[in-house]
Design an enzyme around this catalytic site. Structure first.
Site, short mmCIF file in Angstrom:
data_model
loop_
_atom_site.label_atom_id
_atom_site.label_comp_id
_atom_site.label_asym_id
_atom_site.label_seq_id
_atom_site.Cartn_x
_atom_site.Cartn_y
_atom_site.Cartn_z
N ARG A 1 0.71 -1.17 0.15
CA ARG A 1 -0.13 0.13 0.13
C ARG A 1 0.97 1.19 0.06
O ARG A 1 0.52 2.39 -0.35
CB ARG A 1 -0.95 -0.03 1.21
N TYR B 1 -14.43 15.63 -18.91
CA TYR B 1 -14.83 14.23 -18.81
C TYR B 1 -16.12 14.16 -18.02
O TYR B 1 -16.21 14.77 -16.99
CB TYR B 1 -13.62 13.21 -18.52
N ASP C 1 -5.53 17.91 -16.81
CA ASP C 1 -5.88 16.29 -17.32
C ASP C 1 -5.17 16.45 -18.57
O ASP C 1 -5.87 16.85 -19.67
CB ASP C 1 -7.35 16.28 -17.08
N LYS D 1 -5.78 4.85 -20.63
CA LYS D 1 -5.98 5.12 -21.96
C LYS D 1 -4.52 5.13 -22.90
O LYS D 1 -4.30 3.90 -22.94
CB LYS D 1 -6.40 6.69 -22.20
#
Length: 416
Positions: free
Chosen positions: A69, A122, A205, A230
């Site tokens: 983690r 988005y 972004d 992506k």
């Protein structure tokens, strides 16, 4: 022996990995483990001191492995390699693009704060800003690429929110219209409302351009976010996100990631490392294909407006931004079918090679209908203002032969 500074695409094969630590394996193994063994209690103490910010890592000190983690070799090497493309000081990889975006917003915004965001963004980001953050007393104000820095500054002042602005969030090129926003304007607005007591951070972004075609950190942006699903992943087989920036900001992002527990796992990290090796090859071919597809669409009698950066002309403000900020027109092409939603659906339903699916940036070409799919939750008023009409189709161009992509588009348009 002469030293050489290798290009990022060369370093993607080896950077950050030491084969001698993994039985000589030429590729980094998958470290599918939850925890790591300390050699001594003193070593464990030293590792935790760095992990929790109780002291800085020494110049030649290896970052100790504690628990997946906190850190894992697959993520650590991946993050070091991603930094090369954007020339970032640090990177943190997340379990999804939205987890990266939401973590950044939750870390830098508090109840009563305001986020200034570009429109359109988005659909998931729009939902988080306008539906989730208000539940925590955080509110968003949208701005468009037609507004100057002065107009945006005045808009914030007129709303009486100058003292509450804490973040400027920009997505450029915008999904799904390819609208371009000037990073310089975003930086100017953030600086106008920053003070010694309050920093207004600029977050970009960069998913549409991937780490190859645009580097926001070079234009005054503080943090860059990606849906690594992506172009970075590029094969439609994983979900991931990434945040990059200066250490002073990334320390805060990493800390919240640790306690939210939304880091990517070692298997995802390994897959992304594999994908980075072909990133430039894939994206270069996709961009070449997009030139051909956009040219075909522009001259087709059943196609209205085509949203493609390669068609921008000198004298247009958008062209000036393109030349300043981007090195390529990218591989995202949106266009309007002449008619309405029914005509758009006829086109989508008759595609044979291109897949009808959301997401983008993968090796296969994809098509979707933003108004009823990715941006269905965006307000009708905003969709109308931003040009997300019922006629609009979004294409993500893949690596197939461009003649086959064009054939498929042509035969589907014949049905409209």
């Amino acid at each position: 022996m002469q030293n050489r500074q290798f290009h990022p695409e060369s370093l993607m094969m080896t950077f950050g990995y030491k084969p001698e630590l993994s039985e000589g394996a030429v590729k980094c193994p998958i470290f599918q483990t939850s925890t790591f063994v300390f050699k001594t209690a003193e070593e464990g103490k030293a590792f935790f001191q760095v992990a929790y910010g109780q002291r800085e890592k020494q110049p030649n000190e290896e970052l100790g492995l504690i628990y997946s983690r906190l850190n894992n070799p697959d993520l650590q090497i991946l993050e070091e390699r991603l930094c090369l493309w954007d020339e970032a000081e640090e990177c943190a990889v997340f379990e999804s693009g939205m987890s990266a975006i939401s973590t950044v917003m939750l870390e830098f915004l508090r109840p009563g704060d305001v986020i200034l965001y570009s429109k359109p963004v988005y659909g998931g980001t729009d939902h988080f800003i306008n539906k989730v953050l208000p539940e925590y007393g955080i509110h968003g104000i949208g701005f468009t690429n037609s507004q100057s820095a002065e107009e945006v500054i005045q808009m914030v002042k007129d709303a009486g929110l100058a003292s509450k602005l804490k973040m400027v969030y920009v997505e450029t090129p915008a999904n799904p219209t390819n609208a371009l926003f000037d990073f310089g304007i975003c930086r100017e607005v953030a600086d106008k409302f920053s003070s010694a007591e309050k920093e207004v951070v600029v977050v970009a972004d960069n998913t549409y351009m991937g780490p190859l075609w645009q580097h926001p950190l070079k234009h005054g942006v503080d943090l860059v976010v990606y849906s690594a699903t992506k172009y970075i992943g590029g094969h439609s087989d994983l979900i991931a996100g990434a945040v990059l920036g200066k250490s002073k900001h990334m320390k805060r992002v990493r800390t919240l990631r640790t306690f939210l527990g939304n880091m990517a796992g070692p298997w995802t990290g390994w897959l992304l490392m594999r994908s980075l090796e072909t990133l430039k090859v894939r994206m270069t071919q996709q961009a070449r294909n997009a030139v051909e597809v956009a040219g075909f669409l522009k001259s087709h009698p059943k196609v209205g407006k085509v949203f493609y950066l390669g068609h921008l002309q000198p004298g247009d403000v958008q062209y000036d931004i393109f030349k300043k900020q981007l090195s390529c027109a990218g591989a995202m092409v949106s266009f309007e079918v002449k008619g309405g939603e029914a005509d758009a659906f006829v086109f989508l339903n008759h595609l044979r090679l291109i897949k009808l699916a959301v997401s983008l940036g993968s090796t296969e070409s994809l098509a979707e209908h933003p108004a009823t799919m990715t941006h269905c939750d965006v307000s009708e008023e905003d969709r109308k203002e931003m040009g997300i009409s019922e006629r609009l189709i979004r294409l993500s161009i893949g690596v197939e032969h461009h003649e086959d992509i064009i054939w498929d588009i042509s035969q589907a348009l014949e049905r409209v």
